[in-house]
Design a protein around this motif. Structure first.
Motif, PDB file in Angstrom:
ATOM      1  N   ASP A   1     -76.883  94.767 -32.319  1.00  0.00           N
ATOM      2  CA  ASP A   1     -77.308  94.073 -33.540  1.00  0.00           C
ATOM      3  C   ASP A   1     -77.922  95.097 -34.485  1.00  0.00           C
ATOM      4  O   ASP A   1     -79.045  95.557 -34.278  1.00  0.00           O
ATOM      5  N   ILE A   2     -77.181  95.464 -35.525  1.00  0.00           N
ATOM      6  CA  ILE A   2     -77.644  96.460 -36.499  1.00  0.00           C
ATOM      7  C   ILE A   2     -78.444  95.759 -37.590  1.00  0.00           C
ATOM      8  O   ILE A   2     -78.015  94.753 -38.139  1.00  0.00           O
TER       9      ILE A   2
ATOM     10  N   LYS B   1     -75.377  90.928 -23.678  1.00  0.00           N
ATOM     11  CA  LYS B   1     -76.294  92.013 -23.334  1.00  0.00           C
ATOM     12  C   LYS B   1     -76.603  92.745 -24.639  1.00  0.00           C
ATOM     13  O   LYS B   1     -75.798  93.522 -25.126  1.00  0.00           O
ATOM     14  N   VAL B   2     -77.769  92.468 -25.201  1.00  0.00           N
ATOM     15  CA  VAL B   2     -78.084  92.855 -26.574  1.00  0.00           C
ATOM     16  C   VAL B   2     -78.881  94.153 -26.629  1.00  0.00           C
ATOM     17  O   VAL B   2     -79.757  94.395 -25.792  1.00  0.00           O
ATOM     18  N   SER B   3     -78.573  94.972 -27.608  1.00  0.00           N
ATOM     19  CA  SER B   3     -79.440  96.071 -28.031  1.00  0.00           C
ATOM     20  C   SER B   3     -79.522  95.999 -29.548  1.00  0.00           C
ATOM     21  O   SER B   3     -78.702  95.340 -30.195  1.00  0.00           O
ATOM     22  N   GLY B   4     -80.529  96.642 -30.132  1.00  0.00           N
ATOM     23  CA  GLY B   4     -80.709  96.511 -31.574  1.00  0.00           C
ATOM     24  C   GLY B   4     -81.227  97.776 -32.212  1.00  0.00           C
ATOM     25  O   GLY B   4     -81.921  98.572 -31.575  1.00  0.00           O
ATOM     26  N   ILE B   5     -80.861  97.954 -33.488  1.00  0.00           N
ATOM     27  CA  ILE B   5     -81.445  99.037 -34.275  1.00  0.00           C
ATOM     28  C   ILE B   5     -81.947  98.465 -35.591  1.00  0.00           C
ATOM     29  O   ILE B   5     -81.436  97.461 -36.095  1.00  0.00           O
ATOM     30  N   ASP B   6     -82.972  99.111 -36.129  1.00  0.00           N
ATOM     31  CA  ASP B   6     -83.495  98.741 -37.430  1.00  0.00           C
ATOM     32  C   ASP B   6     -84.232  99.944 -37.990  1.00  0.00           C
ATOM     33  O   ASP B   6     -84.653 100.841 -37.243  1.00  0.00           O
ATOM     34  N   LEU B   7     -84.401  99.955 -39.297  1.00  0.00           N
ATOM     35  CA  LEU B   7     -85.070 101.068 -39.954  1.00  0.00           C
ATOM     36  C   LEU B   7     -86.586 100.885 -40.018  1.00  0.00           C
ATOM     37  O   LEU B   7     -87.307 101.803 -40.350  1.00  0.00           O
ATOM     38  N   SER B   8     -87.062  99.697 -39.701  1.00  0.00           N
ATOM     39  CA  SER B   8     -88.491  99.397 -39.800  1.00  0.00           C
ATOM     40  C   SER B   8     -89.130  99.324 -38.421  1.00  0.00           C
ATOM     41  O   SER B   8     -88.790  98.471 -37.605  1.00  0.00           O
TER      42      SER B   8
ATOM     43  N   TYR C   1     -84.015 100.505 -31.097  1.00  0.00           N
ATOM     44  CA  TYR C   1     -84.040 101.872 -31.596  1.00  0.00           C
ATOM     45  C   TYR C   1     -84.328 101.879 -33.087  1.00  0.00           C
ATOM     46  O   TYR C   1     -83.750 101.088 -33.837  1.00  0.00           O
ATOM     47  N   CYS C   2     -85.206 102.765 -33.498  1.00  0.00           N
ATOM     48  CA  CYS C   2     -85.514 102.931 -34.919  1.00  0.00           C
ATOM     49  C   CYS C   2     -84.543 103.953 -35.486  1.00  0.00           C
ATOM     50  O   CYS C   2     -84.661 105.157 -35.235  1.00  0.00           O
ATOM     51  N   LEU C   3     -83.559 103.462 -36.232  1.00  0.00           N
ATOM     52  CA  LEU C   3     -82.430 104.305 -36.617  1.00  0.00           C
ATOM     53  C   LEU C   3     -81.784 103.769 -37.882  1.00  0.00           C
ATOM     54  O   LEU C   3     -81.660 102.555 -38.054  1.00  0.00           O
ATOM     55  N   SER C   4     -81.372 104.669 -38.762  1.00  0.00           N
ATOM     56  CA  SER C   4     -80.633 104.291 -39.958  1.00  0.00           C
ATOM     57  C   SER C   4     -79.183 104.003 -39.577  1.00  0.00           C
ATOM     58  O   SER C   4     -78.566 104.761 -38.822  1.00  0.00           O
ATOM     59  N   MET C   5     -78.631 102.904 -40.086  1.00  0.00           N
ATOM     60  CA  MET C   5     -77.299 102.500 -39.655  1.00  0.00           C
ATOM     61  C   MET C   5     -76.217 103.507 -40.024  1.00  0.00           C
ATOM     62  O   MET C   5     -75.218 103.632 -39.315  1.00  0.00           O
TER      63      MET C   5
ATOM     64  N   THR D   1     -71.376 104.253 -42.215  1.00  0.00           N
ATOM     65  CA  THR D   1     -71.801 103.176 -41.314  1.00  0.00           C
ATOM     66  C   THR D   1     -70.602 102.534 -40.637  1.00  0.00           C
ATOM     67  O   THR D   1     -70.564 102.382 -39.411  1.00  0.00           O
ATOM     68  N   LEU D   2     -69.607 102.158 -41.420  1.00  0.00           N
ATOM     69  CA  LEU D   2     -68.420 101.506 -40.867  1.00  0.00           C
ATOM     70  C   LEU D   2     -67.640 102.452 -39.956  1.00  0.00           C
ATOM     71  O   LEU D   2     -67.125 102.038 -38.900  1.00  0.00           O
ATOM     72  N   GLU D   3     -67.584 103.716 -40.320  1.00  0.00           N
ATOM     73  CA  GLU D   3     -66.864 104.706 -39.526  1.00  0.00           C
ATOM     74  C   GLU D   3     -67.546 104.933 -38.172  1.00  0.00           C
ATOM     75  O   GLU D   3     -66.880 105.012 -37.122  1.00  0.00           O
ATOM     76  N   ARG D   4     -68.869 105.015 -38.188  1.00  0.00           N
ATOM     77  CA  ARG D   4     -69.603 105.232 -36.940  1.00  0.00           C
ATOM     78  C   ARG D   4     -69.524 104.004 -36.029  1.00  0.00           C
ATOM     79  O   ARG D   4     -69.484 104.128 -34.807  1.00  0.00           O
ATOM     80  N   ILE D   5     -69.517 102.829 -36.632  1.00  0.00           N
ATOM     81  CA  ILE D   5     -69.350 101.613 -35.832  1.00  0.00           C
ATOM     82  C   ILE D   5     -67.982 101.610 -35.159  1.00  0.00           C
ATOM     83  O   ILE D   5     -67.858 101.274 -33.975  1.00  0.00           O
ATOM     84  N   TYR D   6     -66.954 101.992 -35.898  1.00  0.00           N
ATOM     85  CA  TYR D   6     -65.609 102.055 -35.332  1.00  0.00           C
ATOM     86  C   TYR D   6     -65.588 102.969 -34.107  1.00  0.00           C
ATOM     87  O   TYR D   6     -65.012 102.618 -33.063  1.00  0.00           O
ATOM     88  N   SER D   7     -66.238 104.106 -34.217  1.00  0.00           N
ATOM     89  CA  SER D   7     -66.266 105.056 -33.102  1.00  0.00           C
ATOM     90  C   SER D   7     -67.032 104.502 -31.909  1.00  0.00           C
ATOM     91  O   SER D   7     -66.713 104.824 -30.754  1.00  0.00           O
ATOM     92  N   ALA D   8     -68.043 103.668 -32.172  1.00  0.00           N
ATOM     93  CA  ALA D   8     -68.879 103.137 -31.096  1.00  0.00           C
ATOM     94  C   ALA D   8     -68.249 101.945 -30.384  1.00  0.00           C
ATOM     95  O   ALA D   8     -68.655 101.603 -29.269  1.00  0.00           O
ATOM     96  N   LEU D   9     -67.262 101.308 -31.012  1.00  0.00           N
ATOM     97  CA  LEU D   9     -66.605 100.150 -30.409  1.00  0.00           C
ATOM     98  C   LEU D   9     -65.522 100.581 -29.418  1.00  0.00           C
ATOM     99  O   LEU D   9     -64.863 101.610 -29.598  1.00  0.00           O
TER     100      LEU D   9
END
Length: 260
Positions: free
Chosen positions: A55-56, A73-80, A101-105, A136-144
């Motif tokens: 969940d980005i 099975k959830v994991s999440g990232i956010d900038l805050s 994880y505190c991370l920029s998408m 963002t979209l490119e990195r998501i593609y690589s992670a899927l």
């Protein structure tokens, strides 16, 4: 959780933004039909076949908790970090361990073979630089994994160019009040949100004022589709406003599902 200070520029928020806003965020999101978001994902990627979900822009974890209860099975990232702290407490109270994880998408890394990625409730619109949206979209593609699916929603051009600029907007429920001004941003189809909040302290009854400035930008449906197809997604499906119907001119929220 990692530190976020160096990556806050990647989204349309200031360094201090969301710190106090995080504590009133959930109160201002009560009209969002999160259950319909979960149903949308379940319809196309049931949790027994697509279990690993990232969940980005997970925020305070409201949607993530619903996904977990639906079997993902959830994991999440956010900038805050403040949002993530609230999310961590929410998951702990539910007896769940959810990696956060505190991370920029647009700097997404360290994830692989994901079944599902979500970017919910116009979180992608906070990425205002075109190259960062593409990254963002490119990195998501690589992670899927192959066959994995991306689900996200964005503001329509109509909402960004017409509805948002028809302010100011106000809200008052006795405990939280705000005045929300909007003006055109620096980019085409972008908006600067300037909000002044008054939040009542439960003990003293006094109101604390704080100000927020958020920048958002959207793109045409055709542009999102072109990027997704160029990156390599095989199938892209477009709907609008929490329905199964295609978007119309006055649709406000565009939903996009893409399959790797």
């Amino acid at each position: 959780m990692g530190r976020c200070t160096a990556t806050r520029h990647a989204r349309g928020i200031s360094v201090s933004s969301y710190e106090r806003f995080a504590h009133v965020y959930d109160e201002l999101q009560t009209d969002i039909p999160y259950n319909l978001y979960v149903e949308w994902v379940l319809q196309h990627a049931p949790s027994n076949q697509f279990p690993n979900l990232l969940d980005i822009g997970c925020g305070t974890g409201v949607l993530g908790l619903l996904f977990a209860k639906a079997g993902y099975k959830v994991s999440g990232i956010d900038l805050s970090e403040d949002m993530l702290s609230i999310a961590a407490e929410r998951f702990a109270d539910a007896g769940l361990h959810v990696p956060l994880y505190c991370l920029s998408m647009d700097e997404l890394e360290g994830f692989e073979a994901l079944d599902v990625v979500t970017i919910a409730i116009d979180s992608l619109n906070y990425v205002v630089e075109e190259k960062a949206v593409y990254s963002t979209l490119e990195r998501i593609y690589s992670a899927l994994r192959d066959g994995g699916q991306l689900f996200f929603d964005v503001h329509s051009l109509f909402k960004m160019n017409d509805i948002f600029l028809d302010g100011p907007f106000t809200y008052d429920d006795g405990d939280i009040s705000y005045v929300w001004h909007t003006e055109p941003g620096d980019f085409e189809h972008s908006v600067i949100h300037q909000m002044t909040f008054y939040v009542r302290d439960a003990e003293s009854g006094l109101y604390e004022r704080f100000d927020e400035e958020h920048n958002q930008r959207t793109f045409s449906i055709e542009q999102y589709m072109a990027w997704l197809q160029e990156i390599g997604f095989k199938h892209v499906e477009i709907t609008a406003d929490f329905t199964d119907e295609g978007p119309e001119y006055e649709s406000e929220r565009i939903f996009i599902r893409a399959v790797k």
